[in-house]
Design an enzyme around this catalytic site. Structure first.
Site, PDB file in Angstrom:
ATOM      1  N   TYR A   1       0.807  -1.221   0.000  1.00  0.00           N
ATOM      2  CA  TYR A   1       0.000   0.000   0.000  1.00  0.00           C
ATOM      3  C   TYR A   1       0.846   1.279   0.000  1.00  0.00           C
ATOM      4  CZ  TYR A   1      -3.536   3.415   1.410  1.00  0.00           C
ATOM      5  OH  TYR A   1      -4.351   4.504   1.479  1.00  0.00           O
TER       6      TYR A   1
ATOM      7  N   LYS B   1       1.046   4.022  -3.062  1.00  0.00           N
ATOM      8  CA  LYS B   1       0.702   5.430  -2.847  1.00  0.00           C
ATOM      9  C   LYS B   1       1.877   6.344  -3.178  1.00  0.00           C
ATOM     10  CE  LYS B   1      -3.583   5.876  -1.459  1.00  0.00           C
ATOM     11  NZ  LYS B   1      -4.522   6.717  -2.192  1.00  0.00           N
TER      12      LYS B   1
END
Length: 194
Positions: free
Chosen positions: A169, A173
């Site tokens: 994640y 990002k």
């Protein structure tokens, strides 16, 4: 009326153009919101509606939309992973707020993460460019900056101590933010951490 303040890493605060002035010229200022049916997205949608924006939400075919049902928003079917549907949704919009992402904890390390976060952001940026360089706000995550086991204040200038090879994640990002930074000259892209 109050201006909306947008954060842009490594740049001074900027104020969004006045909605009333834009409406006088264009008849209405339309904003595309990806992920507008989500927890944070639905709050953003409500705020935009309250400020007088005309809001269009890109929602997947089987998305739960109860958070925005009943609001005066246009819901169009599509997926940030489908470039054609993002381009179609962007038509006639002067800006886009990109919040779409994977929200199910069991998918946080999924191979889909990069496709949704990085690929979806690329599709939104490409659609904004194709629509004439529409103003773009990318909503990121504090974990894209850094993370720690103890409470520590981090900024965009803090060196990252996260093992990005282990954490899908934050890696996704960070890559999406990097794409936004590269696109800044033609989208006015700003990133906001949630």
């Amino acid at each position: 009326s109050r201006d909306i303040v947008l954060r842009q890493p490594h740049a001074p605060l900027q104020r969004a153009r006045d909605v009333a002035a834009l409406s006088a010229v264009t008849g209405a200022f339309r904003v595309l919101v990806t992920g507008g049916n989500g927890f944070i997205g639905s709050v953003v949608v409500r705020m935009l509606v309250d400020k007088g924006y005309h809001v269009r939400c890109l929602v997947r075919e089987h998305s739960r939309t109860e958070r925005i049902d009943g609001l005066p928003v246009e819901q169009v079917r599509g997926d940030v992973c489908d470039a054609a549907s993002v381009r179609a949704a962007m038509q006639g919009c002067g800006s886009v707020v990109h919040l779409a992402g994977i929200s199910r904890w069991e998918e946080i390390h999924s191979p889909r993460m990069e496709r949704v976060v990085v690929g979806g952001t690329a599709n939104v940026l490409d659609a904004a460019r194709a629509a004439g360089g529409s103003r773009t706000v990318f909503v990121s995550s504090a974990v894209a900056v850094n993370g720690s086991r103890r409470p520590v204040v981090h900024t965009e200038a803090s060196p990252s101590s996260l093992a990005l090879d282990r954490y899908v994640y934050p890696r996704a990002k960070r890559e999406a933010e990097a794409r936004c930074q590269r696109a800044r000259s033609w989208t006015g892209c700003c990133a906001a951490s949630k």
